[in-house]
Scaffold this active site. Structure first.
Site, PDB file in Angstrom:
ATOM      1  CB  ILE B  91       1.399 -10.358  -2.723  1.00 40.75           C
ATOM      2  CG1 ILE B  91       0.111 -11.130  -2.430  1.00 40.75           C
ATOM      3  CG2 ILE B  91       1.324  -8.934  -2.188  1.00 40.75           C
ATOM      4  CD1 ILE B  91      -0.001 -11.600  -0.989  1.00 40.75           C
ATOM      5  CB  CYS B  92       4.413  -7.162  -6.498  1.00 37.37           C
ATOM      6  SG  CYS B  92       5.845  -6.122  -6.733  1.00 37.37           S
TER       7      CYS B  92
END
Lengths: 109, 152
Positions: B91-92
């Site tokens: 996840i960014c």
């Protein structure tokens, strides 16, 4: 009836001057308790209060400020963390400088 | 693990009083690895009816350092399609990296992820997904994400 006091023990309580229900945002322990590394509350494990009015156990906050991610910011509001004392001192310094400056100006005249 | 008491408190609270009914602690056999099921709490058609599995790894310096968080692919637990979520589950999200602060909790991260999904209307993976997953480190925290798009 006469009472003679032979012996007495003084007992006192203390608490930090912060709202009762507040916990340190980093360790989640009440301010009157200790940070995870300390054993005794009080002067051994003091609080630090920021200019932004957010408080933490000093030891908890230092651990955070040592990290690169912290960028020196308050964990709550992400403002640069300055202690209330720093701010006061800074004000005092400025005051003195102003006085000094004023003094010089008047003496030059 | 010096913040063990805080971690235990967080775990207890997540078990007994999760932030909402779409965040469910599935397993936390030790204090280190937590499995959490997450659903959106609105009616976003991209995600309604789906359940996603999150894995939190709480490192020895938590909460001074952020936890390691990712979605885990399992049968009946897909990786949500989102422009900031890679198909390997990484996840960014800025608060998991540069913008982490120790007042955040496992629960608050779940809420952030929930709203990140809930507010998304783009049915797509990050543009560099294929390239990223080929060379991605096992630990997403070792990736230097660039948070270039705040609109999603």
């Amino acid at each position: 009836m006469k009472v003679k006091i032979k012996q007495w023990n003084a007992v006192s309580v203390w608490q930090w001057d912060v709202p009762n229900d507040e916990v340190c945002g980093i360790c989640r322990v009440p301010f009157d308790g200790v940070c995870p590394v300390c054993k005794y509350p009080g002067d051994d494990c003091p609080l630090i209060i920021g200019k932004c009015a957010h408080s933490f156990h000093l030891h908890c906050l230092l651990k955070w400020l040592e990290t690169e991610t912290s960028k020196g910011l308050c964990p709550m509001c992400r403002q640069p963390f300055e202690t209330a004392d720093d701010a006061q001192q800074q004000q005092q310094v400025e005051e003195t400088q102003r006085l000094h400056h004023h003094h010089r100006r008047t003496s030059e005249v | 693990m010096s913040y063990q008491r805080r971690i235990m408190k967080e775990l207890e609270r997540l078990k007994t009083a999760p932030p909402n009914s779409h965040i469910t602690l599935v397993e936390a056999n030790d204090l280190e690895t937590w499995q959490i099921d997450l659903e959106v709490n609105n009616d976003n058609p991209l995600y309604t009816g789906k359940t996603f599995r999150l894995q939190f790894i709480i490192g020895p310096n938590y909460p001074v350092e952020s936890p390691q968080v990712q979605f885990m692919p399992l049968p009946a637990r897909p990786i949500p399609i989102h422009p900031h979520i890679y198909s390997n589950g990484h996840i960014c999200l800025d608060i998991l990296g540069d913008e982490w602060t120790p007042v955040q909790t496992v629960a608050s991260v779940c809420i952030s992820l929930q709203s990140m999904l809930g507010s998304n209307d783009r049915d797509e993976r990050p543009p560099d997904d294929e390239r990223y997953i080929k060379h991605a480190p096992k630990n997403p925290k070792q990736t230097r994400f660039v948070y270039h798009d705040d609109t999603v």
